[in-house]
Design a protein around this motif. Structure first.
Motif, short mmCIF file in Angstrom:
data_model
loop_
_atom_site.label_atom_id
_atom_site.label_comp_id
_atom_site.label_asym_id
_atom_site.label_seq_id
_atom_site.Cartn_x
_atom_site.Cartn_y
_atom_site.Cartn_z
N ILE A 1 45.24 41.38 39.46
CA ILE A 1 44.31 41.68 38.37
C ILE A 1 43.15 40.70 38.44
CG2 ILE A 1 44.04 41.75 35.86
CD1 ILE A 1 47.25 42.03 35.89
N THR B 1 43.16 41.84 29.68
CA THR B 1 41.86 42.53 29.70
C THR B 1 41.34 42.84 31.10
OG1 THR B 1 40.71 40.41 29.70
CG2 THR B 1 41.10 41.40 27.57
N GLY B 2 42.04 42.40 32.14
CA GLY B 2 41.48 42.48 33.49
C GLY B 2 41.61 43.85 34.13
N ASN B 3 40.97 43.99 35.30
CA ASN B 3 41.08 45.23 36.06
C ASN B 3 42.10 45.06 37.17
OD1 ASN B 3 39.02 46.90 34.85
ND2 ASN B 3 37.53 45.46 35.74
N SER B 4 42.94 46.08 37.34
CA SER B 4 43.86 46.08 38.47
C SER B 4 43.03 46.38 39.71
CB SER B 4 44.91 47.16 38.24
OG SER B 4 45.69 47.30 39.41
#
Lengths: 399, 449
Positions: free
Chosen positions: B299, B305-308
């Protein structure tokens, strides 16, 4: 992998496969899913930006409420048996026999309530293609606990169906209802078949032993006695003549709805709900405060010439009838209660006040708790609306 | 200096916090610029595959504002322009040639910073590619120069799980933070520097109002800071950025070239080396991080809150943390500890419903399991436990789901960003995507203008 997993894995996988689109059980997909997720946790992973999740799911949440109801169920079973034993000549008064008699009354009721309610729940889930909700597991247990021992089973079936369909499913199912479905079921039976759910002859399971009743048998509940006590008499004395005192009403060894008599049993349930944080202490506490408040008001205004019921010490109200049961298990239903913090206090307080008000002043309804809660269910959105307007006003005032 | 104590919230102590040790990886192989880091902005390409670029060359240009650009942080060749469904632009990958030749924009002295016209200063920041580091609330979008803010918040703290410490990240360009503050001061007199009560390293900076925060997450989020210090009212705009990004702005202006270096933390139980790395901004994760790649969710950002981003992913534009946690999806059968009927010794929860509350670990190795199925919202006042704002989150969600634009604005949606309610998503037993609903609501409001 333990042996249960080994046994279950293949059949469950197969069942899942058969319920995929295009497979024979496609239409039963939601039912299969319900069984599958009962036996094992789903394989779902997070897909949004919140990658980790709390371990609590709705199944465990609802099971906690059921756990909290277990003391009331067990006590109800025993007490139902004991009431029968005490009213009938020549029955074995052992603990086991009491549980046996009670179980014979309560278990068929539970079976009917769950079969009808879960059946409807599954049908709606299949038609609407949504998950089967666990909410009914609680409702299905609450309904028999609020019934008299002698209620015909078919009435429980009809009442449950009414409660689930008209108080819940027509609004979209669990989470969207504004009335408590269990209380709606009870109210339906109360108004449709009043002779089977009120009066003096329904509270003890004695139908099978009509010929062997003890001398001077009376099936009246404390509320009925208090409500009919003549003006000028001492209501506490009237109660004690009928064999009721504060102590046995607190413990619950009295006739009444199956699960509604023992304040001690609800106390254990309340502890479970409050320690785990599943129920709102705000609602529970303010309901009790509201009931006590109204009882005190009646005590202050009561005189020798007023209704004898008005002079009943306020704390008696809290252990009589369905008040404690309602305060712990019915008012705290989060879906039908007020949702805002301050709203919860107002909601609970008004339930307590109304319940005692109806109980004392309305001779047609000896128990006001059910109607008070349903009434406030309807007003809960209004209470929340007012709180929201205050929130909005604060926001505007800040600018 | 004001001190704010946040009571609501939750700290999730995950296993694998990065040690405060920095290792330098100077030679970046590949970097990428990704439009997904900028919702609300449509980009057009300024380069083609195979083009040569320098540090500071425009790579993407905003369609609505030609002066808003994203610049390369390496010199080299455009290696690939990656598109997704319906040809949506996913990223532009640039391969470094190791030469570090840069586009020169000319440095500004302190006097020039104070004397230069605001439009010129803004144009300079945009040309250097550092303007997008400044974002604004409401909406978490790139700051709009045409509407100056009522306040600027510089965030020097982070309370999210496994968060990187700003004090460590900043160590390479500490000297530029004061300059960054002075530059930002040109746009707004009201500048707040937010740091943790325990961290005194930021108190030396001048010409800012120091705001100290203490408490559980989201005490470190900018949304919390704004709500406590200068809440957003109708029509208000607030700009915000991290302390490191303010320093990058200072560095860019001082040197006249696009800053290329940053420090990121690699953390989480699946990271083999849980520490900080000096890297070229926007680098490929595989170029520097050592991760146990199998069954791992990688992530960019934190776990809330992050993007994979997967194995081939790149560090996001605003991110200074790579979180590596195990993928979930293991099924627990009845009779097992983590089945819903089990005692739950290994189950992390905010509810007092599991044995772990009494016998639990201090650190948790959480995976990506949903831990249940999606249901209607049942509990009330559950979300409000995690949101320090004066907002009735449950009712706000209902207004958003009903697409009642007037009501969602009245109930305070503009004060929130999805990250502010990420903990509500985390703690919802009905597995409702609270943060995503808030995002949808904000998208609706943004579209309505």
């Amino acid at each position: 992998m333990n042996f249960i997993a080994k046994i279950l894995e293949k059949p469950l996988d197969k069942l899942n496969e058969l319920s995929q689109p295009g497979q024979p059980l496609e239409k039963m997909h939601r039912a299969v899913e319900a069984f599958d997720t009962f036996a094992r946790t789903p394989a779902l992973v997070t897909e949004s930006k919140v990658h980790i999740r709390d371990s609590l799911d709705s199944k465990r949440l609802m099971s906690t409420v059921i756990l909290a109801l277990i003391p009331a169920v067990l006590f109800g079973m025993w007490n139902t048996g004991m009431q029968t034993i005490n009213s009938v000549v020549g029955l074995d008064a052992s603990f086991l026999n009491a549980m046996f008699i009670g179980a014979k009354v309560l278990i068929p009721q539970l079976v009917v309530s769950y079969a009808v309610g879960l059946g409807i729940e599954f049908i709606f889930a299949l038609i609407r293609n949504h998950e089967v909700n666990e909410g009914f597991l609680v409702t299905g247990m609450l309904i028999p606990l609020t019934m008299p021992a002698e209620i015909p089973l078919w009435m429980i079936g009809v009442g449950t169906a009414f409660g689930v369909i008209f108080a819940k499913e027509v609004f979209g199912g669990t989470g969207f209802n504004f009335l408590n479905p269990a209380l709606t079921a009870r109210a339906f039976i109360f108004f449709s078949y009043p002779t089977k759910i009120s009066g003096d002859n329904v509270w003890r399971a004695i139908e099978a032993h009509k010929e062997q009743l003890v001398d001077g048998y009376s099936g009246a509940t404390p509320l009925a006695i208090a409500a009919t006590a003549p003006r000028g008499t001492n209501v506490v004395e009237q109660l004690s003549e009928a064999g009721f005192n504060f102590k046995n009403m607190l413990i619950g060894t009295i006739p009444g709805s199956i699960g509604e008599t023992s304040v001690i049993a609800f106390g254990i349930g309340a502890l479970i709900l409050l320690i785990t944080g599943v129920a709102s202490y705000k609602v529970m506490l303010s309901t009790i405060v509201g009931g006590a408040f109204m009882g005190i008001v009646f005590n202050l205004f009561g005189s020798e010439t007023s209704l004898a019921f008005m002079n009943l010490p306020w704390y008696y109200h809290l252990v009589m009838g369905g008040f404690a049961f309602g305060a712990v298990f019915m008012t705290t239903d989060p879906v039908s209660a007020a949702a805002t913090s301050l709203g919860k206090y107002i909601y609970g307080f008004l339930i307590g006040v109304l319940a005692i008000l109806i109980r004392v002043l309305n001779p047609a309804y000896p128990e006001g708790m059910m109607l008070a809660i349903l009434f406030m269910n309807i007003f809960a959105p209004l209470i929340d609306w007012v709180i929201l307007q205050l929130n909005i006003r604060r926001r505007l005032a800040r600018a | 200096m004001s001190i704010h104590y946040i009571k609501k919230g939750l700290d999730i102590a995950l296993d694998g916090l990065a040690e405060a040790r920095v290792e330098t990886f100077t030679a970046a192989k590949t970097i990428a610029l990704q439009p997904q880091d900028f919702p609300y902005i449509a980009w057009r390409l300024a380069v083609n595959e195979g083009d040569d670029v320098q540090i500071g060359s425009p790579v993407l240009v905003a369609k609505e504002d030609e002066s808003l650009i994203l610049t390369s942080t390496v010199s080299g060749k455009v290696k690939a322009i990656v598109r997704g469904e319906r040809r949506a632009l996913l990223r532009v990958e640039i391969e470094s040639d190791g030469q570090n030749s840069a586009v020169e924009h000319g440095a500004l002295s302190d006097d020039q910073i104070h004397g230069i016209e605001l439009e010129v200063l803004c144009a300079k920041l945009k040309a250097l590619g550092v303007w997008p580091l400044i974002r604004q609330r409401p909406f978490e979008k790139v700051a709009d120069f045409n509407k100056l803010p009522k306040a600027i918040f510089i965030n020097a703290m982070d309370t999210a799980p496994l968060a990187a410490q700003q004090a460590v990240i900043l160590q390479n360009h500490q000297e530029f933070l004061q300059k960054g503050i002075d530059i930002l001061k040109r746009f707004c007199k009201d500048i707040h520097l937010d740091s943790a009560v325990k961290d005194q390293s930021f108190e030396k900076y001048q010409r800012v109002q120091h705001q100290k925060f203490d408490g559980p997450h989201p005490a470190g989020l900018i949304g919390t800071h704004i709500a406590k210090v200068s809440p957003l009212n109708r029509g208000d705009v607030v700009w915000y950025l991290t302390a490191e990004h303010a320093a990058l702005i200072g560095e860019a202006i001082s040197k006249g070239i696009t800053p290329t270096q940053t420090i990121v933390a690699v953390a989480g139980s699946k990271a083999l080396r849980q520490q900080y790395f000096t890297i070229t901004r926007h680098s490929a994760v595989a170029d520097f991080a050592e991760i146990q790649w199998e069954d791992t969710r990688i992530i960019s950002g934190n776990v809330l809150t992050g993007n994979s981003i997967g194995k081939e992913g790149f560090v996001g534009f605003y991110d200074s943390l790579i979180s590596c946690i195990p993928e979930g999806g293991q099924q627990h059968y009845i009779s097992e500890d983590q089945h819903w009927t089990g005692p739950g010794f290994k189950s992390f929860s905010t509810f007092r419903l599991f044995a772990s509350k009494i016998f639990g670990n201090k650190k948790w190795n959480l995976n990506t399991s949903l831990n249940g199925g999606e249901r209607a919202i049942i509990l009330t006042e559950n979300y409000e436990r995690f949101v320090p704002h004066d907002i009735e989150v449950g009712f706000l969600l209902k207004a958003i789901i009903a697409e009642d634009i007037d009501e969602m604005e009245k109930l305070g949606l503009l004060e929130l960003a999805p990250e502010d309610v990420a903990l509500c998503t985390f703690a919802c037993p009905s597995k409702v995507e609270v943060a995503e609903i808030v995002r949808q609501g904000l998208n609706i409001l943004e579209k309505e203008g």
